[in-house]
Structures are given as structure tokens and as C-alpha cells.
Motif scaffolding. Sequence first.
Motif, PDB file in Angstrom:
ATOM      1  N   ALA A  12       1.147  -1.038  -0.171  1.00  0.00           N
ATOM      2  CA  ALA A  12       0.076  -0.586   0.206  1.00  0.00           C
ATOM      3  C   ALA A  12       0.888   1.100  -0.084  1.00  0.00           C
ATOM      4  O   ALA A  12       0.828   2.325  -1.080  1.00  0.00           O
ATOM      5  N   MET A  13       1.885   1.068   0.953  1.00  0.00           N
ATOM      6  CA  MET A  13       2.936   2.352   0.513  1.00  0.00           C
ATOM      7  C   MET A  13       3.479   2.532  -1.108  1.00  0.00           C
ATOM      8  O   MET A  13       3.436   3.168  -0.712  1.00  0.00           O
ATOM      9  N   ALA A  14       3.718   1.252  -1.328  1.00  0.00           N
ATOM     10  CA  ALA A  14       4.670   1.733  -2.275  1.00  0.00           C
ATOM     11  C   ALA A  14       3.627   2.026  -3.156  1.00  0.00           C
ATOM     12  O   ALA A  14       4.079   3.136  -4.380  1.00  0.00           O
ATOM     13  N   GLY A  15       2.170   1.937  -3.377  1.00  0.00           N
ATOM     14  CA  GLY A  15       1.229   2.664  -4.056  1.00  0.00           C
ATOM     15  C   GLY A  15       0.910   3.950  -3.944  1.00  0.00           C
ATOM     16  O   GLY A  15       0.894   4.790  -4.922  1.00  0.00           O
ATOM     17  N   VAL A  16       1.117   4.134  -2.451  1.00  0.00           N
ATOM     18  CA  VAL A  16       1.005   6.070  -2.641  1.00  0.00           C
ATOM     19  C   VAL A  16       2.592   6.557  -2.990  1.00  0.00           C
ATOM     20  O   VAL A  16       1.907   7.634  -3.600  1.00  0.00           O
ATOM     21  N   VAL A  17       3.583   6.327  -2.834  1.00  0.00           N
ATOM     22  CA  VAL A  17       4.031   6.389  -3.549  1.00  0.00           C
ATOM     23  C   VAL A  17       4.469   7.159  -4.799  1.00  0.00           C
ATOM     24  O   VAL A  17       4.814   7.708  -5.529  1.00  0.00           O
TER      25      VAL A  17
END
Length: 187
Positions: free
Chosen positions: A25-30
Amino acid sequence: MQPSAVPDLAHTRTRPVHWLATAAAMAGVVALAGLFQPDGATANQPERKATTAAPDPADVRLPLECPGTVGVVTGKAIGDLDGDGGQESVVTARCNAGSGSPPAGIYVLNRAKDGQPRVVATLLTPADGLSVSDLAVRDGAVRATLLGYSSPDVPTCCPDEQEQVSWKWRGGAFVRTVQGQSDTAAM
């Protein structure tokens, strides 16, 4: 009062799959943030000439006449004198007399359009009979201490007069100011 029962929070125990889901999820946001960047700055900036290196006095023939001896550069200062972003060199030079305090000249060096160094102004000539100390460029002005003689009886080793002067580029010419006096133009 009875102690409250603590609910079973079995679902709050982390497992590797939870960490993997959080990292994804964090990779998607970045990655998504990378797609939405602000536009480049569009403010109008004044055009300035790219800063160029100051001319080396060794590459220029200074207008010194030294019969039987050679001319020597005795001081150098660098700075932008005309506000164009390029660096000018200011040099003091004199004939190598071997003794005494031979008169000096102050010359401003710049680059021609083809990049070759050249003398663009003579602020002081050896014919003026003065020596120079404390040459500097500060705040777009050439500053120097000129040393001279009160009479022909004063030995050439020991100037007995001094004045603080500066030259600033104004209206297409270098204007000379003597500390405590009014301006005079120099070319």
C-alpha cells in the motif's frame, strides 16, 4: 465496581501477510504521488550572462612602456564591475625598476566577444607618477590606495602622500571618487 472485560483482540496480532500488505500500500501511494508533480516554475527571471572566468593578466599585453626592462603585475583583484554577471580582472602593473617605488598603472581586463582577454580601461597610468597599494574589488567598485610624493625632493623609495580612491562603472565609463571629494570620469 467490576473490572471491565478486555475483548479478545486476536485480529490485531501482526503476521507477515499484514506487513506485506502495508508495504504494498505504501509503495502504491509513493508511486501515485510521483505521477502528480507540480508544474515547473514559470516566474520571469532576468537574463544574465553566464559567469565567465576572469581574464588572466598573463594572457594580455598591458600598455606599459618599459625600455630596457620588463613590466610586472604587482596586484590583481577580481569581480563583476559592470553588473553583467561576468568577472573582470583589475591589475596593477609597473616596470621592473629594481629599486625605489616605480609608478604603476591600473588596468581593467575583460573578454572580447570571441573570448579573448583584452584591456578595456586604464584607470591610472604610470605617467601619473603614483604607486598603488591595497587593490581590491568590493561592491562592484575598484578600490585602491595611491601613494605619491609631495615634492621632487622626496626619495622615490618613500612616498609621503596617500589617498584612498575608488572607480565605479556608471553611464558607460569608470567614475573615480577620491575619499572626501567629488566624482571624476576615467576611461
